[in-house]
Design a protein around this motif. Sequence first.
Motif, PDB file in Angstrom:
ATOM      1  N   VAL A   1       0.853  -1.177   0.000  1.00  0.00           N
ATOM      2  CA  VAL A   1       0.000   0.000   0.000  1.00  0.00           C
ATOM      3  C   VAL A   1       0.891   1.229   0.000  1.00  0.00           C
ATOM      4  CG1 VAL A   1      -1.579   1.403   1.375  1.00  0.00           C
ATOM      5  CG2 VAL A   1      -2.039  -1.017   1.055  1.00  0.00           C
TER       6      VAL A   1
ATOM      7  N   ASP B   1       0.656   5.111   0.709  1.00  0.00           N
ATOM      8  CA  ASP B   1      -0.281   6.035   1.344  1.00  0.00           C
ATOM      9  C   ASP B   1      -0.240   7.411   0.705  1.00  0.00           C
ATOM     10  OD1 ASP B   1       1.925   7.410   2.418  1.00  0.00           O
ATOM     11  OD2 ASP B   1       1.764   6.430   4.377  1.00  0.00           O
ATOM     12  N   SER B   2      -1.031   8.332   1.244  1.00  0.00           N
ATOM     13  CA  SER B   2      -1.163   9.659   0.623  1.00  0.00           C
ATOM     14  C   SER B   2       0.119  10.472   0.686  1.00  0.00           C
ATOM     15  CB  SER B   2      -2.305  10.425   1.304  1.00  0.00           C
ATOM     16  OG  SER B   2      -2.072  10.545   2.701  1.00  0.00           O
ATOM     17  N   SER B   3       1.053  10.093   1.554  1.00  0.00           N
ATOM     18  CA  SER B   3       2.345  10.787   1.616  1.00  0.00           C
ATOM     19  C   SER B   3       3.354  10.205   0.639  1.00  0.00           C
ATOM     20  CB  SER B   3       2.908  10.705   3.039  1.00  0.00           C
ATOM     21  OG  SER B   3       3.337   9.383   3.341  1.00  0.00           O
TER      22      SER B   3
ATOM     23  N   LYS C   1       4.474   7.006   0.892  1.00  0.00           N
ATOM     24  CA  LYS C   1       5.235   5.953   1.560  1.00  0.00           C
ATOM     25  C   LYS C   1       4.667   4.593   1.213  1.00  0.00           C
ATOM     26  CE  LYS C   1       6.600   4.230   6.126  1.00  0.00           C
ATOM     27  NZ  LYS C   1       6.477   4.431   7.599  1.00  0.00           N
TER      28      LYS C   1
ATOM     29  N   THR D   1       2.028  -4.740   3.149  1.00  0.00           N
ATOM     30  CA  THR D   1       0.953  -5.137   4.065  1.00  0.00           C
ATOM     31  C   THR D   1       0.867  -6.638   4.245  1.00  0.00           C
ATOM     32  OG1 THR D   1      -0.630  -5.104   2.232  1.00  0.00           O
ATOM     33  CG2 THR D   1      -0.417  -3.086   3.560  1.00  0.00           C
TER      34      THR D   1
ATOM     35  N   GLY E   1      -4.356  -3.831   3.102  1.00  0.00           N
ATOM     36  CA  GLY E   1      -4.387  -2.505   3.687  1.00  0.00           C
ATOM     37  C   GLY E   1      -5.740  -1.845   3.704  1.00  0.00           C
TER      38      GLY E   1
ATOM     39  N   VAL F   1      -7.585  -1.232   1.213  1.00  0.00           N
ATOM     40  CA  VAL F   1      -7.815  -0.434   0.006  1.00  0.00           C
ATOM     41  C   VAL F   1      -8.743  -1.152  -0.966  1.00  0.00           C
ATOM     42  CG1 VAL F   1      -6.658   0.771  -1.916  1.00  0.00           C
ATOM     43  CG2 VAL F   1      -5.585   0.676   0.320  1.00  0.00           C
TER      44      VAL F   1
ATOM     45  N   ASP G   1      -7.435   4.319  -4.632  1.00  0.00           N
ATOM     46  CA  ASP G   1      -8.486   4.879  -3.786  1.00  0.00           C
ATOM     47  C   ASP G   1      -8.374   6.399  -3.878  1.00  0.00           C
ATOM     48  OD1 ASP G   1      -9.916   5.971  -1.571  1.00  0.00           O
ATOM     49  OD2 ASP G   1      -9.837   4.042  -0.561  1.00  0.00           O
TER      50      ASP G   1
ATOM     51  N   LYS H   1      -8.991   8.539  -0.472  1.00  0.00           N
ATOM     52  CA  LYS H   1      -7.891   8.585   0.494  1.00  0.00           C
ATOM     53  C   LYS H   1      -6.561   8.982  -0.132  1.00  0.00           C
ATOM     54  CE  LYS H   1     -10.029   5.019   3.395  1.00  0.00           C
ATOM     55  NZ  LYS H   1      -9.884   3.639   3.922  1.00  0.00           N
TER      56      LYS H   1
ATOM     57  N   MET I   1      -4.560   7.104  -2.030  1.00  0.00           N
ATOM     58  CA  MET I   1      -3.595   6.026  -1.858  1.00  0.00           C
ATOM     59  C   MET I   1      -3.906   4.897  -2.835  1.00  0.00           C
ATOM     60  SD  MET I   1      -5.124   4.901   1.869  1.00  0.00           S
ATOM     61  CE  MET I   1      -3.935   3.618   2.212  1.00  0.00           C
TER      62      MET I   1
END
Length: 454
Positions: free
Chosen positions: A188, A190-192, A194, A198, A281, A283, A413, A416, A418
């Motif tokens: 996964v 993420d929005s940052s 990273k 999982t 994760g 998602v 997604d 989110k 991500m």
Amino acid sequence: MKLQHILSLAAISLSVPAFAAVTAEEAKQLGTTLTEFGAIKAGNADGSIPAYTGGLTEAPAGFKPDSGFWVDPYKDEKPLLRIDSKNMAQHAALLSEGQKQLLTKNPSYYLNVYPTHRTAAYPKKVLDATVRNATTCKTTKEGLAIDRTCRGGLPFAIPKNGYEVMWNQILRYQGDTAITTSSSRSWVVDSSGKAVMTSQQATFSDFVYYQTDVADRDPDMAWRVYSISQAPARRAGEMTGLADYLDPVARPRKAWSYTPGLRRVKLSPEFAYDTPVASMGGVTLFDELFVFSGTMDRFDFKLIGKKEMYIQYNAYKNLYDCPTAEKALLPAHVNPECERWEKHRVWVVEATLKPGQRHAYSKRIYYFDEDLTGAANYDAFDQNGQLYRTLFQAASPKYDKLIPYASKNVVYDFNKGMYAYVNDVMVGGFKVSPSVRSEREMNPEAIVSRESPR
């Protein structure tokens, strides 16, 4: 979707009463104007989609049988064009809403479009069973189930409604025996930006519907799969299993789980519908596994027609040459250089949430390859009608085994910000088992006893 971009349904009339097998006269199209599995045999008008000539059945140079990895037969090809945010409007008719959203939101994202190759190939016994099924196989219970006359081949070579197309996806041919992976990872991002692994799992998939010569098989079972978690450490040794049936109304999904700390197998009925998949994760949902799995009772599935679209196809580079997070995963999307897009004809099915039913989505649109490899684009919309998630599943046929196959997918997604990267194959690749396991061996307690670390 503009009507001028919807292709003919190859002489299939949508006014024919739903849930009935095709007539003998209609079935004469199979093997003539249509392939035995119901795709349009001819190419398209401008030649960008070629005629179907039997698929890819010869292995390219360098292929090592039973190695678990398949050599890319088109590794030397160059893209015909690149679609990005600047020229997207010129190609909008061939793109899903999810593709357009990715291109719009991410100037760094693009689609490399390659020459189209219709590589899906099937064993003769599967083609023969598919032709037989066309005039005998029927759905029951308003499309939610199919009867026992369906066996050993695709159930609906000439689908007349959305439910039949979905059953073709659920029961798509993935081999007679089991396919295993000794180690695959899901990530996964993420929005940052990273990337987090999982899960790392070994899996065993068993295609019971096609095991017509095995005496102890349950004739009502469609397929089953179980997985064993290897990482992260906190989940090592956990196991989950699913089994779906031809009549999920009478026999709902059998799902089970095993946790080493509890040391017992328990039923897990929550592994269905819009329950998030923890190993991915959260998602993706359980009824998004393999694009769709489970019961169709919460949505109305409408067949829109057939159209041309860019989907991920012959994705050997994606599956075997971009297997690491360092190469494949960028902060907002998958590395476009790992992906191969081709123009293919797809079946379009729109699923709308039924009144009074609960689900995370209000609408879903599926685009399935007409050669039925499992390759697909998929868009899901939230309760406000906004695009929520999109999924791309890539086909990479196993040419030496005559198995059209699709496994690796990515789920975005948009709510989110991500995405999940699923089935990143590591050690051992994919193995096609030479024989099936007995029912006793496939009992959850036997699986746990056999697979648990000593």
